[in-house]
Design a protein around this motif. Structure first.
Motif, mmCIF file in Angstrom:
data_model
loop_
_atom_site.group_PDB
_atom_site.id
_atom_site.type_symbol
_atom_site.label_atom_id
_atom_site.label_comp_id
_atom_site.label_asym_id
_atom_site.label_seq_id
_atom_site.Cartn_x
_atom_site.Cartn_y
_atom_site.Cartn_z
ATOM 1 N N VAL A 237 0.851 -1.206 0.000
ATOM 2 C CA VAL A 237 0.000 0.000 0.000
ATOM 3 C C VAL A 237 0.880 1.248 0.000
ATOM 4 O O VAL A 237 0.664 2.187 -0.784
ATOM 5 C CB VAL A 237 -0.935 0.005 1.240
ATOM 6 C CG1 VAL A 237 -1.709 1.323 1.328
ATOM 7 C CG2 VAL A 237 -1.896 -1.169 1.186
ATOM 8 N N VAL A 238 1.891 1.253 0.863
ATOM 9 C CA VAL A 238 2.789 2.406 0.970
ATOM 10 C C VAL A 238 3.614 2.552 -0.305
ATOM 11 O O VAL A 238 3.797 3.665 -0.818
ATOM 12 C CB VAL A 238 3.720 2.260 2.194
ATOM 13 C CG1 VAL A 238 4.630 3.479 2.327
ATOM 14 C CG2 VAL A 238 2.902 2.071 3.472
ATOM 15 N N GLU A 239 4.096 1.448 -0.836
ATOM 16 C CA GLU A 239 4.935 1.513 -2.044
ATOM 17 C C GLU A 239 4.139 2.013 -3.240
ATOM 18 O O GLU A 239 4.647 2.776 -4.061
ATOM 19 C CB GLU A 239 5.592 0.147 -2.293
ATOM 20 C CG GLU A 239 6.860 -0.003 -1.435
ATOM 21 C CD GLU A 239 7.047 -1.386 -0.836
ATOM 22 O OE1 GLU A 239 6.531 -2.367 -1.421
ATOM 23 O OE2 GLU A 239 7.694 -1.474 0.227
ATOM 24 N N ASP A 240 2.885 1.597 -3.327
ATOM 25 C CA ASP A 240 2.020 2.060 -4.416
ATOM 26 C C ASP A 240 1.814 3.570 -4.331
ATOM 27 O O ASP A 240 1.862 4.271 -5.345
ATOM 28 C CB ASP A 240 0.673 1.338 -4.345
ATOM 29 C CG ASP A 240 -0.281 1.809 -5.424
ATOM 30 O OD1 ASP A 240 0.014 1.581 -6.611
ATOM 31 O OD2 ASP A 240 -1.316 2.436 -5.090
ATOM 32 N N ILE A 241 1.631 4.081 -3.113
ATOM 33 C CA ILE A 241 1.454 5.525 -2.925
ATOM 34 C C ILE A 241 2.747 6.266 -3.262
ATOM 35 O O ILE A 241 2.744 7.238 -4.021
ATOM 36 C CB ILE A 241 1.006 5.828 -1.477
ATOM 37 C CG1 ILE A 241 -0.446 5.387 -1.272
ATOM 38 C CG2 ILE A 241 1.165 7.323 -1.155
ATOM 39 C CD1 ILE A 241 -0.896 5.321 0.181
ATOM 40 N N SER A 242 3.873 5.800 -2.703
ATOM 41 C CA SER A 242 5.133 6.549 -2.858
ATOM 42 C C SER A 242 5.641 6.549 -4.301
ATOM 43 O O SER A 242 6.355 7.457 -4.705
ATOM 44 C CB SER A 242 6.198 6.012 -1.904
ATOM 45 O OG SER A 242 6.474 4.659 -2.178
ATOM 46 N N ARG A 243 5.246 5.538 -5.066
ATOM 47 C CA ARG A 243 5.607 5.540 -6.506
ATOM 48 C C ARG A 243 4.898 6.658 -7.251
ATOM 49 O O ARG A 243 5.380 7.156 -8.257
ATOM 50 C CB ARG A 243 5.228 4.197 -7.154
ATOM 51 C CG ARG A 243 6.331 3.159 -7.154
ATOM 52 C CD ARG A 243 6.043 2.034 -8.140
ATOM 53 N NE ARG A 243 4.768 1.377 -7.881
ATOM 54 C CZ ARG A 243 4.611 0.349 -7.049
ATOM 55 N NH1 ARG A 243 5.628 -0.125 -6.363
ATOM 56 N NH2 ARG A 243 3.420 -0.193 -6.878
ATOM 57 N N GLY A 244 3.721 7.017 -6.759
ATOM 58 C CA GLY A 244 2.998 8.144 -7.341
ATOM 59 C C GLY A 244 2.059 7.740 -8.463
ATOM 60 O O GLY A 244 2.007 6.582 -8.888
ATOM 61 N N GLY A 245 1.314 8.740 -8.938
ATOM 62 C CA GLY A 245 0.392 8.549 -10.045
ATOM 63 C C GLY A 245 1.019 9.056 -11.334
ATOM 64 O O GLY A 245 2.242 9.119 -11.468
ATOM 65 N N ASP A 246 0.168 9.459 -12.263
ATOM 66 C CA ASP A 246 0.617 9.905 -13.577
ATOM 67 C C ASP A 246 0.796 11.431 -13.581
ATOM 68 O O ASP A 246 -0.183 12.171 -13.493
ATOM 69 C CB ASP A 246 -0.436 9.495 -14.624
ATOM 70 C CG ASP A 246 -0.024 9.832 -16.037
ATOM 71 O OD1 ASP A 246 0.957 10.589 -16.213
ATOM 72 O OD2 ASP A 246 -0.685 9.358 -16.973
ATOM 73 N N PRO A 247 2.067 11.912 -13.661
ATOM 74 C CA PRO A 247 2.287 13.367 -13.673
ATOM 75 C C PRO A 247 1.577 14.072 -14.838
ATOM 76 O O PRO A 247 1.219 15.246 -14.721
ATOM 77 C CB PRO A 247 3.807 13.510 -13.783
ATOM 78 C CG PRO A 247 4.357 12.222 -13.244
ATOM 79 C CD PRO A 247 3.356 11.176 -13.644
ATOM 80 N N GLU A 248 1.363 13.354 -15.943
ATOM 81 C CA GLU A 248 0.670 13.966 -17.090
ATOM 82 C C GLU A 248 -0.793 14.264 -16.755
ATOM 83 O O GLU A 248 -1.346 15.255 -17.218
ATOM 84 C CB GLU A 248 0.766 13.053 -18.324
ATOM 85 C CG GLU A 248 2.143 13.050 -18.968
ATOM 86 C CD GLU A 248 2.652 14.458 -19.330
ATOM 87 O OE1 GLU A 248 1.893 15.221 -19.972
ATOM 88 O OE2 GLU A 248 3.787 14.798 -18.948
ATOM 89 N N LYS A 249 -1.413 13.396 -15.967
ATOM 90 C CA LYS A 249 -2.807 13.633 -15.551
ATOM 91 C C LYS A 249 -2.883 14.745 -14.507
ATOM 92 O O LYS A 249 -3.901 15.410 -14.360
ATOM 93 C CB LYS A 249 -3.428 12.349 -14.991
ATOM 94 C CG LYS A 249 -3.779 11.339 -16.065
ATOM 95 C CD LYS A 249 -4.500 10.128 -15.500
ATOM 96 C CE LYS A 249 -4.828 9.160 -16.635
ATOM 97 N NZ LYS A 249 -5.453 7.913 -16.139
ATOM 98 N N PHE A 250 -1.778 14.927 -13.762
ATOM 99 C CA PHE A 250 -1.726 15.942 -12.705
ATOM 100 C C PHE A 250 -1.507 17.340 -13.289
ATOM 101 O O PHE A 250 -2.033 18.330 -12.769
ATOM 102 C CB PHE A 250 -0.578 15.592 -11.740
ATOM 103 C CG PHE A 250 -0.478 16.479 -10.528
ATOM 104 C CD1 PHE A 250 -1.226 16.232 -9.392
ATOM 105 C CD2 PHE A 250 0.387 17.575 -10.506
ATOM 106 C CE1 PHE A 250 -1.126 17.037 -8.258
ATOM 107 C CE2 PHE A 250 0.495 18.386 -9.381
ATOM 108 C CZ PHE A 250 -0.267 18.112 -8.256
ATOM 109 N N LYS A 251 -0.753 17.399 -14.368
ATOM 110 C CA LYS A 251 -0.308 18.683 -14.940
ATOM 111 C C LYS A 251 -1.434 19.680 -15.220
ATOM 112 O O LYS A 251 -1.318 20.864 -14.882
ATOM 113 C CB LYS A 251 0.488 18.416 -16.225
ATOM 114 C CG LYS A 251 1.541 19.472 -16.521
ATOM 115 C CD LYS A 251 2.284 19.159 -17.811
ATOM 116 C CE LYS A 251 3.397 18.141 -17.587
ATOM 117 N NZ LYS A 251 4.123 17.834 -18.836
ATOM 118 N N PRO A 252 -2.564 19.242 -15.831
ATOM 119 C CA PRO A 252 -3.621 20.214 -16.149
ATOM 120 C C PRO A 252 -4.197 20.944 -14.939
ATOM 121 O O PRO A 252 -4.806 22.001 -15.078
ATOM 122 C CB PRO A 252 -4.707 19.358 -16.813
ATOM 123 C CG PRO A 252 -4.012 18.127 -17.277
ATOM 124 C CD PRO A 252 -2.898 17.889 -16.317
#
Length: 330
Positions: A237-252
């Motif tokens: 659970v922690v590793e999935d969070i710390s890896r992060g999501g998609d910066p391209e989806k975050f950018k807008p």
């Protein structure tokens, strides 16, 4: 970010800090309180609450009680006619739903104020005929755009996720947090949830804790879910969070103080050289986990400006400077 040199102490003053605790390799190396806050007193975490909800959801995912790919309506059929009627659980977890809902703290007509009236954080004005509970507010949400395309920070996602957690676990959110995390980390004090008029916890912004207990939770995350020699949160659970999501989806979303960042399961992930990730709340609440420096910062504040764009230009460079100093000091 105007180029002025600043001490750590000055940063705390300029950002209206109520209390700060710094852990290095699990040891409390710095702790200060200002104003009314004391070690034994709780402080509202605002949207830091979301990160607790995300971790609880992650625990239930690993137990097979929640399927992130499943439709939200598998757990909460009451949302069928709402914006969430065709959303999947992972889109709620990562806030990539397409919603008409707006979250502008300075605009009293923004939907976030409707949510605040529904969850009991704002008074009900005379002649008001809108929702007066969290559930009623959520079922009334309208869709705008497509799900899964882009990140947009909207608290209603977390309140839906909290509803899913209740259904999947058969527990209230407070019992779930107590059972899975609070009693496990050896918290010094009780935590408290703000509830609406029928007793439903605000999973998106209603948790109050002491500063030290907030730091304990941050240290549990830094240790891949282990604390007091026990695995409390599954490391996956922690590793999935710390890896992060998609910066391209975050950018807008246009967060100029968080370039290259992403959002994953109710946590903000910097993707900076130290791999730092954060729980964040309005008016300056936060947990900052820096895995490379083996550092955790827990902070409560009362900044007059809600959005963290007012804090970030001062706090984030200070946290990085402290992390570098700790690394250099060995």
């Amino acid at each position: 970010m105007d180029g002025r040199p600043m001490t750590f102490a000055k940063m705390l003053e300029e950002t209206y800090t109520d209390g700060i605790a710094v852990l290095h390799r699990g040891k409390l190396i710095y702790e200060r309180y200002f104003g009314a806050l004391k070690p034994h007193k709780p402080h509202i975490g605002m949207s830091v609450t979301k990160s607790f909800t995300g971790v609880l959801a992650g625990i239930l995912v690993t137990e097979g009680k929640i399927d992130p790919q499943a439709p939200v309506t598998d757990y909460v059929p009451e949302l069928k006619a709402s914006a969430f009627g065709d959303a999947r659980v992972h889109e709620v977890m990562d806030m990539t739903t397409g919603l008409e809902y707006t979250e502008v703290y300075t605009d009293r007509n923004s939907h976030v104020w409707g949510l605040r009236r529904a969850n009991g954080m704002a008074p009900i004005p005379p002649n008001y005929d809108g929702p007066t509970t969290i559930f009623d507010f959520l079922v009334a949400q309208k869709k705008q755009g497509e799900h899964g395309k882009a990140f947009a920070y909207k608290t209603v996602n977390t309140d839906v996720l909290a509803w899913i957690c209740r259904r999947a676990s058969g527990l209230t959110l407070s019992d779930l947090l107590s059972e899975r995390i609070w009693t496990q980390i050896g918290a010094e004090e009780d935590a408290h949830y703000h509830v609406d008029r029928i007793g439903t916890e605000s999973g998106g912004g209603g948790l109050s804790t002491t500063l030290r207990d907030l730091a304990r939770f941050g240290e549990t995350m830094r240790n891949h879910g282990r604390f007091n020699g026990r695995q409390i949160v599954p490391s996956s659970v922690v590793e999935d969070i710390s890896r992060g999501g998609d910066p391209e989806k975050f950018k807008p979303a246009g967060y100029t103080t968080l370039p290259g960042a992403s959002y994953r399961n109710q946590w903000w992930v910097t993707h900076n050289p130290h791999g730092a990730y954060m729980a964040r709340g309005v008016h300056g609440q936060g947990i900052y986990v820096d895995p490379k420096a083996e550092m955790v910062i827990a902070r409560y504040a009362s900044h007059p400006v809600a959005g963290n764009a007012a804090n970030d230009p001062v706090t984030l460079p200070a946290y990085m400077a402290l992390a570098k100093a700790l690394i250099a000091g060995g």
